[in-house]
Every structure is written in structure tokens, then in C-alpha cells.
Design an enzyme around this catalytic site. Sequence first.
Site, short mmCIF file in Angstrom:
data_model
loop_
_atom_site.label_atom_id
_atom_site.label_comp_id
_atom_site.label_asym_id
_atom_site.label_seq_id
_atom_site.Cartn_x
_atom_site.Cartn_y
_atom_site.Cartn_z
CD GLU A 205 -2.98 -1.25 2.15
OE1 GLU A 205 -2.91 -0.41 3.08
OE2 GLU A 205 -3.85 -2.12 2.09
CG ASP A 242 -5.94 -2.76 9.43
OD1 ASP A 242 -6.44 -3.52 10.30
OD2 ASP A 242 -5.98 -3.01 8.22
CD GLU A 285 -9.11 -1.43 9.10
OE1 GLU A 285 -9.15 -2.37 8.28
OE2 GLU A 285 -8.68 -0.29 8.81
CG ASP A 312 -11.50 -4.69 7.02
OD1 ASP A 312 -12.40 -4.97 6.21
OD2 ASP A 312 -10.29 -4.81 6.74
CE LYS A 337 -10.55 -3.29 3.44
NZ LYS A 337 -9.77 -4.40 4.06
NE ARG A 366 -9.79 -5.53 0.62
CZ ARG A 366 -10.47 -6.65 0.92
NH1 ARG A 366 -11.70 -6.80 0.49
NH2 ARG A 366 -9.93 -7.59 1.67
#
Length: 428
Positions: A205, A242, A285, A312, A337, A366
Site C-alpha cells: 500500500e 489497522d 481497525e 473490517d 470495501k 484494498r
Amino acid sequence: MSAIVDIFAREILDSRGNPTVECDVLLESGVMGRAAVPSGASTGQKEALELRDGDKSRYSGKGVLKAVEHVNNQIAQALIGIDANEQSYIDQIMIELDGTENKGNLGANATLAVSMAVARAAAEDSGLPLYRYLGGAGPMSLPVPMMNVINGGEHANNSLNIQEFMIMPVGAKSFREALRCGAEIFHALKKLCDSKGFPTTVGDEGGFAPNLNSHKEALQLMVEATEAAGYKAGEDVLFALDCASSEFYKDGKYHLEAEGRSYTNAEFAEYLESLVNEFPIISIEDGMDENDWEGWKLLTEKLGGKVQLVGDDLFVTNPKILAEGIEKGVANALLVKVNQIGTLSETLKAVDLAKRNRYASVMSHRSGETEDSTIADLAVATNCMQIKTGSLSRSDRMAKYNQLLRIEEELAEAADYPGKAAFYQLGK
């Protein structure tokens, strides 16, 4: 003139070099809408099915020709002739055509590609930008970005179990300022990593993936980078995590390799609380495993009044599972998502349910992405006020940030940047 006359899908590659589905929807007016589907690395057990071919002779079994075939045959036959403005009806036809709870026959990557492409075609045909077509004519907020600057877990090859360490520029007056703030901190962090001898290669990411000795060391690096860039941690910038806890939950314990120990859910909740007390963390998260509802309840009771707790893997953008979480009083925010549920209509239903129950929503990418920027428009259309779309590198992440810059420019004086007000469920 907005009737669908052709639907065509193809196999393209995502940001990890894996196949994904792209779809073109052509209308009678000559307008075309195009959309491509993302793919996750750490996935929730209850997510809608991403259909892969399983043919090891192609892309190690990750091909999506079956999903493409479903679009070009069953789905196209069912939808050609229908008005593209009938988004809910179109999505419902695909849901019924599939006939399973998890899009297991057609594949969520097939249904979502069509669903998003239909919306894009209808917006173009209406002469409206996608965010206006989906969100209507009312006031709109740009989202506060969660920028993933340090990667761990499934997104990196290091000893950090917590998957994402993010910065949130809450002190900015506009999205443009927030993006500049994030970019300056990202570059300061790169210099800091260089000076300490850490590699500055990036994860899936776009964040750095240094091999640190502890999660606290990662957070301390973020504090130093924030200050080196001329901002104040805790005032101009808040942090978000997260944990992706399901990835290190085994036999009833949370195993942290970086810390060299294992925790019960009560102990892990205390561990997270200790991080919150030491660092300016506003959002966590997946702080517990997706099936550890007892742990989620403990965490919510301990931190839910002062920290955003995002579900999530817990909720997988599924309105039914979210409703159960709301009833049980776990978490206080939903990660959104689109490919977890497989249609735009179901995604919007989940966001609406969260909003009506004072749960915040965070629009999310994602780890396997494309140049498709639909989620940027969705974040503005839904007024969810937060977006999570990676770091300040990689074109697949920049596509979303740059689209938000364009939207802010179009909205001009009507564009609101909420800052700390994005955490309305905490009374911030």
C-alpha cells in the site's frame, strides 16, 4: 437513451500483478462506463467470494477468466435493455442471478465490476460527476485521509504484526492541505529511515516496511517524522492503526512476534489501551479477531468512548453482520470495501445503516488496487468523512488522492473538510 446495449469484461492486472476484472458498460446514447475491481490480501472469512480460476498453469491459479465469462454471458444477457439509472434493480437482478449469500456462483469480482461500471455510465449519461450522481445535490464533505506510512503484517515482509500504521491530518483546513501534510511527513519519514539505516522499500500500500523491534518503535518513528516535517503529533496529526488481528490470532491468543509474547483478548485490549495512552491514536481497525465477539465487547467497553474502533473483517461491509454488531454494541465504525459485498447498492445500504446508528464509515481501498478511482467519488457521495487509500507513493494510491483534489476543486467553496469532526461518534 440510457438503456444498456452492451456489457463486456476483460482480465487486467492489479497493483500486485495479479489478474482482476475490468468491465465496460455501453449505453444506447453511446456513453460508456468503465470500472475495475480491487483485491485484498488479509480478507475476512465472511467476505463475498472473489472468483479465481484455480488453473495453476495461468497466473498460479489466480486468473479471473471464469468471472469474465460470467459477465459476458449470464450477466450481460440479464441486463441488456435495462435503464442504467435503475442501479438498485440492476444489482438485485445480479444478486438473484447468483443465488447465493456470498456471490459464490458468479463471483463478487464479476458483479461488482458491472455494478460500478453501470453507475459510471449512468453518471456520464446524466452529465454529472459520479459523486453527484450517487450523492445528490446536497452539501458534501471531503474525507480525512488515513495515510498508511508504515506497513506490517500481510502487507510487508517484516516482524511487525500490526498491519498498518497511519497518519490522519486532522488539523488541515482543506483536503489539499491535508494531502500536502501527509506527503511532507511521508518524505520526512523516508529521510528518518535512511538516517537510521532502515530500508526505504515500500509495501503493497505504499508505506515503508522497516524491520523494527516493536510496534512502539514504529509509532515513535511516526512522531519523529511528524515533528521533522513541522507538524505537531496529537494536534495537527493523529494516528490510526489497522491491527488486522485475525492474522495473528491462533488458539484463543493474540501472538505478537515483535513483542515476543502472546495475549488473551483482555490482555490485548490492555496492550492497545497502553498504546493509546502513550501515542495520539484516534482510530483502531480490527483490534480483535473477526470471530472474537467477546474480545470486541471488551475493547469497545474499554476504548469505545475515546477511540474510533473500526470493524473490517468483523463486518465485511455486510448490512446483516453490521446490524448484529450494532445490536451487540461492538465497535463504533464500519470499514467500507466495495468488493467485500459485491454491489454498489449493498455498499450504500451498509453505509446508511451505520450512519443511522451513529457508527462512522471509512471508505477503503484494498491492498491489490488499480487506477480505478471510484472509491474517491463514493467517499464524497456518502459524506462518510474518512477514506483509507494507502500511502503517498504508488500510482494506484495516488489515483484516489488526485481524484479527491479534482472533486474539491469542482466543489470550490461548497467543499467542507471536517478534520476532527470526522469522529462525530466520539463527540469530537
